[in-house]
Design a protein around this motif. Structure first.
Motif, short mmCIF file in Angstrom:
data_model
loop_
_atom_site.label_atom_id
_atom_site.label_comp_id
_atom_site.label_asym_id
_atom_site.label_seq_id
_atom_site.Cartn_x
_atom_site.Cartn_y
_atom_site.Cartn_z
N LEU A 39 0.82 -1.21 0.00
CA LEU A 39 0.00 0.00 0.00
C LEU A 39 0.86 1.26 0.00
CD1 LEU A 39 -2.90 1.02 0.02
CD2 LEU A 39 -2.85 0.93 2.51
N ASP A 40 1.99 1.23 0.68
CA ASP A 40 2.87 2.40 0.71
C ASP A 40 3.40 2.73 -0.69
OD1 ASP A 40 2.57 2.75 3.44
OD2 ASP A 40 4.34 1.57 3.93
N THR A 41 3.70 1.71 -1.47
CA THR A 41 4.17 1.93 -2.84
C THR A 41 3.06 2.56 -3.68
OG1 THR A 41 5.72 0.09 -2.71
CG2 THR A 41 5.06 0.79 -4.92
N LEU A 42 1.85 2.04 -3.57
CA LEU A 42 0.72 2.62 -4.30
C LEU A 42 0.49 4.06 -3.89
CD1 LEU A 42 -1.70 -0.44 -4.16
CD2 LEU A 42 -0.57 0.45 -6.21
N ASP A 43 0.59 4.35 -2.60
CA ASP A 43 0.44 5.72 -2.12
C ASP A 43 1.53 6.63 -2.69
OD1 ASP A 43 -1.81 5.13 -0.57
OD2 ASP A 43 -0.66 4.89 1.29
N GLN A 44 2.76 6.13 -2.73
CA GLN A 44 3.86 6.92 -3.27
C GLN A 44 3.63 7.22 -4.75
OE1 GLN A 44 7.68 4.96 -3.30
NE2 GLN A 44 8.78 6.88 -3.53
N TRP A 45 3.22 6.21 -5.51
CA TRP A 45 2.93 6.44 -6.94
C TRP A 45 1.81 7.46 -7.11
CZ3 TRP A 45 2.78 0.57 -8.46
CH2 TRP A 45 4.08 0.10 -8.57
N PHE A 46 0.78 7.37 -6.26
CA PHE A 46 -0.32 8.32 -6.34
C PHE A 46 0.19 9.74 -6.09
CE2 PHE A 46 -3.90 10.78 -4.90
CZ PHE A 46 -4.92 10.40 -5.76
N ASP A 47 0.97 9.91 -5.03
CA ASP A 47 1.51 11.23 -4.71
C ASP A 47 2.36 11.78 -5.85
OD1 ASP A 47 0.21 11.10 -2.26
OD2 ASP A 47 2.03 10.58 -1.13
#
Length: 71
Positions: free
Chosen positions: A49-57
């Motif tokens: 989830l942290d990777t997905l959040d980083q990509w979103f940001d």
């Protein structure tokens, strides 16, 4: 923790992952057009989830889809 609690936590995590994947693909589509099949597959198979959040940001401010760093 009970088995029911463990299963509930796993279900919540799966739901969070699905929601973040949908939002990320939607963001990329709106900013850069339809993501390539390779990028879409990488998003759909990402389990962190942290990777997905980083990509979103990154997708919020990137000038190109390459700057998001998914490919």
């Amino acid at each position: 923790m009970t088995m029911a609690g463990v299963h509930r936590q796993e279900g919540v995590k799966v739901g969070e992952l699905k929601r973040q994947r949908v939002l990320l693909i939607r963001l990329l589509r709106n900013r850069f057009g339809e993501p390539s099949k390779e990028i879409a597959k990488k998003i759909k198979t990402e389990t962190n989830l942290d990777t997905l959040d980083q990509w979103f940001d990154l997708g919020m401010t990137a000038l190109t889809i390459e700057q998001v760093g998914i490919s």
